[in-house]
Design an enzyme around this catalytic site. Structure first.
Site, PDB file in Angstrom:
ATOM      1  N   GLU A 189       0.838  -1.196   0.000  1.00  0.00           N
ATOM      2  CA  GLU A 189       0.000   0.000   0.000  1.00  0.00           C
ATOM      3  C   GLU A 189       0.875   1.248   0.000  1.00  0.00           C
ATOM      4  OE1 GLU A 189      -3.077   0.034   2.991  1.00  0.00           O
ATOM      5  OE2 GLU A 189      -3.402   2.184   2.780  1.00  0.00           O
ATOM      6  N   ARG A 206      -6.052   0.642  13.923  1.00  0.00           N
ATOM      7  CA  ARG A 206      -7.421   0.492  14.403  1.00  0.00           C
ATOM      8  C   ARG A 206      -7.514  -0.116  15.794  1.00  0.00           C
ATOM      9  NH1 ARG A 206     -11.398  -1.522  10.826  1.00  0.00           N
ATOM     10  NH2 ARG A 206     -11.220  -0.626   8.770  1.00  0.00           N
ATOM     11  N   GLU A 213     -10.417  -8.678   5.378  1.00  0.00           N
ATOM     12  CA  GLU A 213      -9.748  -8.617   6.676  1.00  0.00           C
ATOM     13  C   GLU A 213     -10.510  -9.283   7.831  1.00  0.00           C
ATOM     14  OE1 GLU A 213      -7.470  -4.493   6.917  1.00  0.00           O
ATOM     15  OE2 GLU A 213      -9.473  -4.319   6.081  1.00  0.00           O
TER      16      GLU A 213
END
Ligand SMILES: Cc1cc2nc3c(=O)[nH]c(=O)nc-3n(C[C@H](O)[C@H](O)[C@H](O)COP(=O)(O)OP(=O)(O)OC[C@H]3O[C@@H](n4cnc5c(N)ncnc54)[C@H](O)[C@@H]3O)c2cc1C
Ligand code: FES
Length: 1311
Positions: free
Chosen positions: A760, A835, A1217
């Site tokens: 990414e 997260r 995910e």
């Protein structure tokens, strides 16, 4: 002598030659060290014996080109193609949804093909063996595990073989449509290869390769070149040359010499020529075991046991016995057996032969043998055993399949005739010293003794004293390794006691068999799903699957070479934190073919590719300092290694603990708080505190980072072919570095061989450097990182430390929680704002909660996004305090989980309301499918009956928020749809294909909206010139976002075509398209989508961070070997809410793939750094990702029915995910089993188990008398022995309560 000039012999391995010289790019390069299987080809040879031709799978990356003279090499292209005819193996793997990213698929196809060439009716065991050399990152595990059934279902059914695949499994494809296998149609071995052997000589740039044709010639050459290496399999020498930078100027290849391939039965045993391969060794010994009386084959069976866990089949097919012995590795698997058995070795030189018995004097030092420089090993004789002699071998490693040993050993005992008095005992260990060693003192002291409990006590204390390790011993795990020496002896003790009892016809109190290593289990898989007739919801095969199975799918490095193309290699820092004082390139520039040396000074634009600012300080090992460009990759890499850099070292910060102690954090620190935790703690009946460390994870995408930059010669234009998840980010950063506007740079991605978040951001550190080189040299420049380089420079999943304080009532109801997360971000913040805080409560409603998140700034390569993005680490800590609470209250943990679980409409700590909440449905269904209650009862019974094996079970829920959390602006997507006059449709969208099936799903969406078959729609690539300003393909949100953008574009086209449909309702799609074209209607439309109402503010704890949540529950059962720390995944049932699945075959593959990646994260994959910040675990040899054997024996995947999601395209849900965390069920099942083991030692209550649950951690947590023994000081042991001796009468009783609780008491329960 025939001379041949090869450009670069040392780089002349088969895979590079196939790819770059022959242009057969189906053979992939995943590791270059024989550890991944991506490069598997089939070699056929008319060798001296067994009769020709012989077909075998080989790792092309380790096969020297010269060794293939007189051999036929079959690659994946050679057996079939989409354009002509597929081979049945290719067809079945593709149609059975066995290919995701597809990078490893050609290797798997060739392993299966080679197996079928030799054996068209393979057994399950054969198939498992054939796949041992393959690692899998993007799994469709069911395909492989069920492959015997899909391969020959009828045969299995007829023979009564229990096909354990559910019928639902066969709903995903139709096996009756498969082409039959017709062995008569296979490629014929070329007759011209059956030539008589001559001596051969190949002269390369730096290496002379000689293949002598006779033993005499070989011995002559060895006298002439005493420093020459003998190479048979090249599985050791190849590694030394590639990775240890060693150069052997002369290589002698004796593989074809008849004497060295001898197999002969003698009066004392079987004599093997030293060049016999390990596969052949296994075949011969298996035959002998069948034919000879059992008592004679004890050593043979031990060798076979070691071979079962020795490397993969591709390595065993070429590696020789002689190579294993003479390499003298301290962790060789065969040398302990040969030593303990006292094998005879025949050594030969021009001067004659000598025969020696193998004992530890054969290894005078680390990787040394007593062979003289002009000597070779000619034969090894493996002896028969005699009546009253027993022999066992054990190997303990991190992963059971294809892994190097932590400790490996062999044990040999001979008794006086018809007694249990030890006449001779030989214990040998690998992994306990710089050489394979014999425990001489222990053996001496036990000789003459009776095989009894007293002998066991003494053996344990003696081994604890003799098998010591310095705390700083290479390889670490000192306590564990020492414990193993004793635990493994205990296993041997039990086995021998059992055999003695049989042979002497006396009663025995121990059942030994449970304590031998785990055996292979018959796997079974099934899925529950509901299929749709609609194109959306149909299990359509991955669009590239057939091309992936034939090797025709083009990955970045498969793009044909340009004539003037150059290759780049990175020069990286060897220090974690240092000033660069000097860079010396003199030697590097002398390497042939070198064109340029580039540093930051050569960057025409900006060197700011992230938060790091250029200065002359390196901040991690692997920090890119410079680059070398040369004519070939080998030259560039050689020159890069020759660049000499002098550093002034600074103190590095490596671990989270170090960062905490010097407050080395990136900003901002995040907090989420709800309720009043102080009040909550006051109300609580109990308060517990704890902490847990979760290790990092390497992405290990099979295709490493790769870039090809092609300057277009005009206006600063550059075409970038990159393996990246972020086309726009790549474009912007390259433009910035080159100092040109973004409109000059086109970034193109056809497909990737896996990404998982690792491409990414981090792909840009390579693509930017390659672009700078291409612009400066005005030539195409290519670089594909080697696996070890990729692991060194790109970073991975963040390691986490979680500290918690939890307040709860006696009932298990949690009222207050304070949790602090520290993540190891590395040398840049990159994507470290993870997260974890958003998932700190997992699925539980905690009224008073506060979470803090710190990003530790350290001198490791920057860690980055990885499937789950901190969520799994956040939830992992949650399940740790949940388990602690249950243990503390003495309540079943699943009851405490259920008690605290959210309900529909509850609000999370970040105030988001839970709507369409399905976790309770998933929970109940999972309990029912897994038959949880029956399992729990059976486990309790099993644990009561077994002392040294324990089973455990855990049910774990997950709630995973869906959106790109990094930036609000990135929650958008674009699409471009062209309809051509012939009715064909070219679809482009902003997402990239990395194996997750995104393009397949997007074609299904377009097909449904346009109302045309998928076959009319094509996706060519992702490109910044078609869809600009794309968001990274990440956070599982790409189907949602791009699907809606495609929907938008297709609706626009539908509206434009509607008048023609109305006018001609019976017309075809082609009719309407033509009519619209002739009416001058625009048949190209773009689409756009942004998720509405998104945004969250940490300061005020307001807003909506997630579009919706995905839910799932898994139940796993494991069995733990308390003596070694090994575990076996017995069962997993998963119930996953994927909404209305767009494609159940792809979604199930994603669930299985994510789950297995999680199994790697939580139980297997361990990144080890030195205190100086050097990554020690690079490449598949040191870093173990799950293999076939790690898939649970029984794996059930069920997609929750009737759970439409109104927030995403066609009511689907994100799936990439969310299932990963469900693998925590395996971790907590292990913890449950350890809890049972600890209870046997009187230990109760919460205990700490960090992730991953490696054999070392499991063994150390299963505290018992053995672990205590190795922790004792020698003085204590002496005192203990004295105590035992002087209290002999009360000894047994005392043992039972205080020490190792063995034999007489435990015998009946040990199985
Ligand atoms: C992916 C992988 C996995 C592996 N797994 C294992 C494992 O599980 N267990 C294990 O023990 N090892 C393992 N190995 C190590 C290696 O495969 C073995 O040691 C193998 O037996 C070496 O044989 P070879 O023919 O390939 O050796 P080569 O590389 O060809 O030679 C190795 C050395 O032996 C010397 N030599 C070879 N034959 C003779 C001879 N007749 N006389 C004198 N010297 C000789 C050579 O000069 C050279 O120094 C692994 C290696 C790889 C790459
Ligand atoms: S590339 Fe050859 S085994 Fe990995």
């Amino acid at each position: 002598m025939r001379d041949l000039k090869l450009k670069s012999l040392q780089a002349g391995n088969c895979s590079l030659t196939l790819r770059f010289t022959v242009g057969l790019t189906g053979t992939k390069l995943g590791c270059a060290e024989g550890g991944c299987g991506a490069c598997t080809v089939m070699v056929s040879r008319s060798s001296p014996s067994p009769p020709p031709p012989r077909h075998f799978a080989v790792n092309a990356c380790l096969a020297p080109l010269c060794s293939l003279h007189h051999s036929a090499v079959t690659t994946v292209e050679g057996i079939g193609s989409v354009a002509s005819k597929l081979h049945p193996v290719q067809e079945r793997i593709a149609r059975a949804h066995g290919s995701q990213c597809g990078f490893c698929t050609p290797g798997i196809v060739m392993s299966m093909y080679a197996l079928l060439r030799n054996n068209p009716q393979p057994s399950l065991l054969d198939i498992e063996e054939a796949f041992q050399g393959e690692v899998l990152r993007s799994y469709q595990s069911k395909t492989f595990v069920c492959s015997p059934c899909w391969w020959q279902k009828e045969t299995y059914m007829e023979s009564g073989w229990p096909c354990t695949c559910s019928e639902a499994y066969f709903l995903l494809y139709n096996p009756s449509e498969f082409m039959p296998l017709d062995p008569t149609q296979e490629i014929i071995f070329p007759i011209e290869l059956k030539k008589p052997l001559k001596q051969l000589c190949f002269q390369g740039e730096r290496v002379l390769w000689i293949q002598p044709s006779s033993l005499t010639e070989l011995l002559d050459f060895k006298t002439q070149y005493p420093e020459a290496r003998l190479v048979v399999g090249n599985t050791e020498v190849g590694i030394e040359m590639k990775f240890k930078n060693l150069l052997y100027p002369v290589i002698l290849a004796p593989a074809f010499i008849p004497e060295l391939n001898t197999v002969q039965r003698t009066a004392d045993g079987i004599l093997f020529g030293a060049a016999c391969t390990l596969t052949r060794l296994g075949m011969v010994l298996r035959d002998a075991v069948q034919e000879l009386p059992t008592y004679q084959t004890e050593v043979f069976r031990a060798v076979l046991e070691q071979l079962r866990w020795f490397a993969g089949q591709q390595v065993r097919n070429v590696a020789a016995i002689g190579g294993n012995i003479v390499t003298a590795s301290p962790i060789s698997d065969l040398n302990p057996v040969f030593l303990a058995a006292g094998c005879k070795l025949t050594l030969a030189s021009k001067g004659g032969k000598r025969v020696i018995e193998m004992d530890d004097s054969f290894f005078p030092g680390y990787r040394k043998t007593v062979l003289k420089p002009d000597e070779i090993l000619l034969f090894i004789e493996i002896p028969f055993t005699k009546k009253g002699q027993y022999f066992s071998a054990f190997k303990q490693s991190q992963r059971r399949e294809d892994d190097i040993a932590t400790v490996t050993c062999a044990m040999n005992v001979a008794f006086e005739e018809n007694t249990n008095s030890v006449r001779n005992l030989r214990l040998s260990y690998g992994g306990m010293a710089p050489t394979t060693v014999l425990a001489k003192e222990t053996c001496k002291r036990l000789t003459g003794r009776k095989w009894s409990d007293e002998l066991l006590q003494d053996a344990c204390s003696l081994l604890a004293k003799e098998m010591t390790l310095d705390p700083s011993a290479p390889g670490g795990m000192v306590t564990y390794r020492r414990t193993l020496t004793i635990s493994l002896f205990f296993k041997f003790y039990l086995i021998v006691q059992h055999k003695l009892a049989q042979d002497l016809n006396v009663e025995v109190r121990c059942g030994p068999f449970a304590n031998v290593q785990f055996s292979l289990y018959l796997p079974s898989l099934w899925q529950t799903l509901k299929l749709s007739d609609d194109v959306v919801g149909r299990p359509i095969m991955h669009l590239s699957a057939l091309k992936q199975a034939t090797g025709e799918a083009v990955y970045c490095d498969d793009i044909p070479c340009y004539d003037n193309e150059l290759h780049l290699a990175l020069v990286t820092s060897t220090k974690a934190h240092a000033f660069i004082e000097n860079i010396d390139t003199k030697e590097a520039m002398c390497v042939p073919g070198v064109v340029a040396f580039l540093t930051a000074k050569d960057i025409p634009g900006s060197n700011r590719t992230g938060p790091a600012v250029y200065d002359e300080t390196v901040t991690c090992v692997g920090h890119i300092i410079a680059a070398i460009v040369a004519d070939t990759q080998a030259h560039a890499q050689r020159a890069a290694k020759a660049v000499k850099i002098t550093y002034k070292e600074l103190k590095p910060v490596v671990t989270i603990q170090e960062a905490i102690s010097c407050k080395s954090f990136y900003q901002p620190t995040r907090k989420i708080e709800q309720g009043n935790i102080e009040e909550g703690f006051k109300k609580a009946d109990h308060i517990l505190e704890g902490e847990m460390h979760i290790g990092g994870q390497e992405h290990f995408y099979l295709e490493t980072n790769c870039t090809l930059a092609v300057p277009r010669g005009e206006d600063g234009e550059m075409e970038m072919f990159v393996s990246t998840q972020s086309t726009s980010k790549t474009q912007m950063l390259v433009a910035k570095a080159l100092g040109v506007p973004a409109n000059r740079i086109v970034c193109r991605v056809k497909r990737m061989g896996g990404g998982f978040g690792g491409k990414e951001c981090r792909s840009t550190i390579l693509s930017t450097v390659v672009a700078v080189a291409a612009q400066k040299l005005k030539k195409p420049v290519r670089c594909m990182l080697d696996r070890d380089e990729d692991m060194l420079v790109t970073g991975g999943r963040h390691p986490f430390l979680g500290r918690y304080k939890v307040g709860f009532m006696k009932t298990g109801r949690i009222v207050s929680l304070e949790v602090t997360y520290y993540s190891n971000a590395g040398n840049s913040a990159d994507l470290s704002l993870s997260r974890a805080l958003f998932h700190m409560e997992n699925c539980y409603n905690i009224p008073h909660i506060r979470g803090m998140g710190y990003m530790c700034k350290t001198n490791l390569p920057s860690n980055t996004a990885f499937r789950g993005f901190g969520g799994p680490q956040g939830m992992m800590v949650a399940e740790s305090w949940m388990g602690d609470v249950a243990l503390h209250c003495g309540l079943p943990v699943e009851q405490v989980r259920r008690l605290n679980m959210y309900k529909q409409g509850d609000r999370t700590p970040f105030t988001q309301r839970l709507e369409q909440f399905t976790i309770d449905r998933c929970w109940e269904e999972c309990l029912s499918i897994s038959q949880y209650n029956q399992r729990r009862k059976a486990i309790e019974q099993f644990n009561r009956q077994h002392r040294w094996k324990k089973r455990g079970i855990a049910v774990i829920p997950t709630k995973f928020g869906i959106t790109l959390t990094s930036n609000l602006y990135s929650i958008q997507a674009g699409a471009l749809v062209h309809v051509y006059i012939d009715g064909s449709v070219l679809l482009t969208h902003g997402g990239t294909e990395m194996g997750q099936g995104l393009h397949t799903k997007m074609v299904q969406v377009a097909s449904k909206v346009l109302g045309i078959p998928c076959s009319k729609i094509h996706i060519s690539e992702t490109s910044t010139s078609t869809v600009p300003n794309t968001s990274p393909t990440a956070a599982s949100a790409s189907s949602d976002l791009n699907g809606m953008a495609i929907y938008d574009a297709c609706q626009t086209l539908n509206q434009r075509l509607q008048p023609y449909k109305t006018k001609n309702p019976k017309g075809t799609w082609e009719d309407w398209v033509k009519a619209a074209y002739f009416d001058r209607v625009n048949l190209s439309a773009n689409g756009f989508y942004k998720t509405p109402d998104m945004g969250y503010d940490f300061e005020t704890n307001e807003g909506k961070p997630f579009n919706y949540f995905s839910y799932g529950v898994a139940c796993s059962e494991v069995e733990v070997d308390c003596l070694t720390g090994d575990h076996k995944n017995l069962h997993t049932s998963i119930v996953m809410d994927v909404g209305n699945s767009l494609n159940p075959a792809i979604d199930i593959g994603q669930v299985e793939g994510a789950f297995m990646q999680g199994v790697g994260l939580f139980t297997l994959e361990e990144l080890l750094y030195s205190p100086e910040g050097v990554l020690l675990t690079r490449g598949p040899g040191m870093y173990k990702i799950p293999a076939f054997g790690d898939i649970p024996t029984e794996l059930n995947v069920s997609l929750l029915r009737d759970a439409p999601n109104e927030k995403a395209i066609f009511s689907s849900k994100a799936v990439g995910e969310p299932p990963l965390f469900l693998a925590a069920s395996v971790f907590y099942a292990i913890k449950d089993a350890i809890t049972a083991a600890r209870a046997e030692s009187g230990l109760r209550g919460p205990f700490r188990l960090d992730s991953p649950a490696t054999p070392e951690r499991i063994r150390n947590a299963c505290e018992d008398s053995f672990t205590k023994l190795v922790r004792m000081t020698p003085l204590f042991i002496v005192a203990l022995c004295f105590f035992i001796f002087s209290h002999k009468s009360s000894f047994t009783l005392w043992l039972d309560f205080h020490w190792i609780r063995i034999c007489c008491v435990l015998g009946s329960r040990t199985q």
